[in-house]
Scaffold this active site. Structure first.
Site, PDB file in Angstrom:
ATOM      1  N   ARG A 202      10.651  34.368  55.415  1.00 43.41           N
ATOM      2  CA  ARG A 202       9.397  33.841  54.843  1.00 43.41           C
ATOM      3  C   ARG A 202       9.549  33.658  53.322  1.00 43.41           C
ATOM      4  O   ARG A 202       9.135  32.647  52.757  1.00 43.41           O
ATOM      5  CB  ARG A 202       8.275  34.860  55.114  1.00 43.41           C
ATOM      6  CG  ARG A 202       6.967  34.541  54.434  1.00 43.41           C
ATOM      7  CD  ARG A 202       6.068  35.781  54.407  1.00 43.41           C
ATOM      8  NE  ARG A 202       5.457  36.089  55.692  1.00 43.41           N
ATOM      9  CZ  ARG A 202       4.342  35.506  56.148  1.00 43.41           C
ATOM     10  NH1 ARG A 202       3.734  34.584  55.439  1.00 43.41           N
ATOM     11  NH2 ARG A 202       3.833  35.844  57.315  1.00 43.41           N
TER      12      ARG A 202
ATOM     13  N   ASP B   1       7.772  45.519  48.597  1.00 38.85           N
ATOM     14  CA  ASP B   1       6.383  45.503  49.050  1.00 38.85           C
ATOM     15  C   ASP B   1       6.312  45.922  50.518  1.00 38.85           C
ATOM     16  O   ASP B   1       5.305  45.730  51.183  1.00 38.85           O
ATOM     17  CB  ASP B   1       5.728  44.128  48.808  1.00 38.85           C
ATOM     18  CG  ASP B   1       6.461  42.987  49.492  1.00 38.85           C
ATOM     19  OD1 ASP B   1       7.392  43.239  50.284  1.00 38.85           O
ATOM     20  OD2 ASP B   1       6.083  41.820  49.231  1.00 38.85           O
TER      21      ASP B   1
ATOM     22  N   LEU C  92      10.989  41.774  49.412  1.00 40.50           N
ATOM     23  CA  LEU C  92       9.720  41.101  49.119  1.00 40.50           C
ATOM     24  C   LEU C  92       9.365  40.217  50.309  1.00 40.50           C
ATOM     25  O   LEU C  92      10.134  39.322  50.641  1.00 40.50           O
ATOM     26  CB  LEU C  92       9.972  40.216  47.886  1.00 40.50           C
ATOM     27  CG  LEU C  92       8.832  39.819  46.982  1.00 40.50           C
ATOM     28  CD1 LEU C  92       8.132  41.040  46.415  1.00 40.50           C
ATOM     29  CD2 LEU C  92       9.382  38.964  45.837  1.00 40.50           C
ATOM     30  N   HIS C  93       8.242  40.457  50.943  1.00 39.52           N
ATOM     31  CA  HIS C  93       7.869  39.551  52.034  1.00 39.52           C
ATOM     32  C   HIS C  93       6.377  39.497  52.331  1.00 39.52           C
ATOM     33  O   HIS C  93       5.940  38.713  53.160  1.00 39.52           O
ATOM     34  CB  HIS C  93       8.607  39.938  53.322  1.00 39.52           C
ATOM     35  CG  HIS C  93       8.069  41.174  53.967  1.00 39.52           C
ATOM     36  ND1 HIS C  93       8.370  42.425  53.518  1.00 39.52           N
ATOM     37  CD2 HIS C  93       7.231  41.340  55.014  1.00 39.52           C
ATOM     38  CE1 HIS C  93       7.749  43.317  54.265  1.00 39.52           C
ATOM     39  NE2 HIS C  93       7.047  42.691  55.176  1.00 39.52           N
ATOM     40  N   ARG C  94       5.568  40.348  51.672  1.00 37.35           N
ATOM     41  CA  ARG C  94       4.131  40.349  51.977  1.00 37.35           C
ATOM     42  C   ARG C  94       3.528  38.984  51.673  1.00 37.35           C
ATOM     43  O   ARG C  94       3.732  38.454  50.576  1.00 37.35           O
ATOM     44  CB  ARG C  94       3.373  41.353  51.094  1.00 37.35           C
ATOM     45  CG  ARG C  94       3.637  42.753  51.361  1.00 37.35           C
ATOM     46  CD  ARG C  94       2.653  43.401  52.309  1.00 37.35           C
ATOM     47  NE  ARG C  94       3.389  44.505  52.871  1.00 37.35           N
ATOM     48  CZ  ARG C  94       3.605  44.716  54.154  1.00 37.35           C
ATOM     49  NH1 ARG C  94       3.048  43.948  55.055  1.00 37.35           N
ATOM     50  NH2 ARG C  94       4.340  45.712  54.562  1.00 37.35           N
TER      51      ARG C  94
END
Ligand code: UD1
Length: 399
Positions: free
Chosen positions: A264, A317, A229-231
């Site tokens: 992030r 994602d 998950l990083h978007r």
């Protein structure tokens, strides 16, 4: 013939590795000791790393796993706003271009460094090759979509992974002669490294098996789901992140979730006070706990591939993981409402679930009940895309 290839961020490394390998094989195949007028030119290749990703786990470990040569030039761009990152990469790369005067620049993917390098080169009238051209999510809020559109618009040679990409480019008015359907270089890396990845001891390290030399599923003790998950659209907004986490908590009551987190995401989980839903560290055999979402640092390429191969399903994602799961035939739930890789939906194992709690849980349950989507591997995702790229370069560009 002098070619400069550019990498900057994690998803670039696995795309450039097979191209460099194919260039090396090409160089070996030409007879430069007895050149004739028909001998193809030797390719003098330089690798530039912009330094967009700079942490060991986001960059250096990939060079090791993918057997990439050390970059010839490192620009040290680092983090920043989009304009800062793109601008710094352009300024740094322009200096390299002025000094090295390459005949051709190769850029891959859709990160800020891709666009920066293409822009700097084209303004100096240096031909640009874009690998993984033509992908479109049609969502201009994604920074990558802007990078894809602009890079394709200014590149001279567009190498595409699938026919939908060709169609997108044609619709945008790009002449057919510039477009070459070659297949997917990310898949080249996956197939090239699959056997090596099977030897990773990551499952044992995480307590997912007691067998350190595990190479097949049958000796796996625990089923697990794998998550990335990083978007920004998912992790930069507290509400979206909280909704996703609440779906994960629900799913983790049925199956442990392994979550190597991007820096992030780690930062935003901390800031949103959501870290209490995660357990950091490994799974002990027979352990009974409520929160079974295991938070890890980002993993190396081979360790991640190993976890991907053995997962019950993947939630992500990321762009590239949608392709990898299709090739590995592992169900994939993509936590986005669009994808620039629609072929993974129509032919592959991918399903879009967005960041909506109900949809994520519903599709996860389907998989847990063995009602998962079945897929097949798209045309030309066969591990030979980079070979086709270099033979096109040889026949069409550097002849
Ligand atoms: C970039 C790409 C994205 C890709 C992703 C894969 C763009 C627009 N985005 O997003 O397409 O899917 O890489 O990882 O180019 N950070 C570190 N260490 C690092 C790199 C980043 O701590 O080595 C942190 C910094 O706080 C930084 C944040 O992560 O501000 C985001 O990094 P950045 O390169 O801006 O974008 P990504 O989210 O990684």
């Amino acid at each position: 013939m002098k070619i400069i290839s550019v990498v900057g961020a994690r998803p670039n490394f696995m795309k450039i590795a097979p191209i460099i390998r194919a260039i090396n094989s090409y160089n070996k195949s030409i007879n430069i000791s007895q050149p004739t007028s028909h001998t193809s030119p030797f390719i003098f290749h330089l690798l530039v790393h912009t330094g967009q990703h700079y942490d060991y786990e986001m960059s250096k470990v990939f060079f090791k796993d993918l057997e990439l040569p050390e970059p010839d030039i490192y620009l040290g761009v680092g983090s920043g706003t989009h304009a800062q990152q793109t601008g710094k990469a352009m300024i740094g790369f322009e200096k390299v271009l002025l000094k090295e005067k390459p005949d051709l620049v190769i850029v891959v993917g859709d990160v800020n460094s891709t666009l920066a390098a293409a822009l700097a080169a084209v303004k100096l009238h240096i031909s640009v090759v874009h690998v993984e051209a033509g992908l479109r999510s049609f969502d201009r809020e994604m920074p990558e979509e802007i990078n894809r559109l602009l890079t394709d618009a200014i590149s001279d040679y567009l190498f595409t992974p699938s026919t939908d990409a060709d169609e997108n480019l044609i619709k945008e008015g790009i002449p057919k002669e510039k477009i070459y359907l070659v297949g997917d270089v990310m898949v080249d890396s996956l197939l090239f490294n699959k056997e090596k990845a099977k030897k990773s001891d990551i499952l044992a390290k995480l307590g997912l098996t007691n067998n350190t030399s595990i190479t097949n599923l049958s000796s796996l003790i625990t089923d697990y789901a794998l998550l990335t998950l990083h978007r920004p659209s998912n992790v930069d907004f507290k509400d979206s992140l909280a909704e996703i986490v609440s779906a994960l908590v629900e799913i983790s009551k049925h199956i442990p979730i392994i979550f190597p987190a991007h820096p992030r995401t780690m930062k935003n989980l901390k800031e949103s006070n959501l870290l209490s839903f995660f357990k950091q560290g490994t799974i002990n055999q027979g352990e009974k706990i409520d929160q079974r979402i295991y938070l890890l640092n980002p993993l190396s390429y081979l360790d991640f591939l190993n976890l991907e191969m053995h997962a019950k399903f993947v939630m992500t994602d990321s762009g590239g993981i949608q392709e990898e799961t299709t090739v590995l035939n592992i169900p994939c739930l993509t936590l986005r409402n669009t994808t620039e890789r629609p072929i993974t939906l129509t032919q592959g194992t991918n399903t879009l679930v967005w960041n909506k709690k109900d949809r994520i849980i519903k599709e996860a349950i389907k998989i847990l009940e063995d009602r998962e989507k079945k897929g097949e591997c798209p045309q030309l995702w066969d591990g030979r895309a980079a070979e086709r790229i270099v033979s096109t370069l040889q026949n069409e560009i550097i002849k």
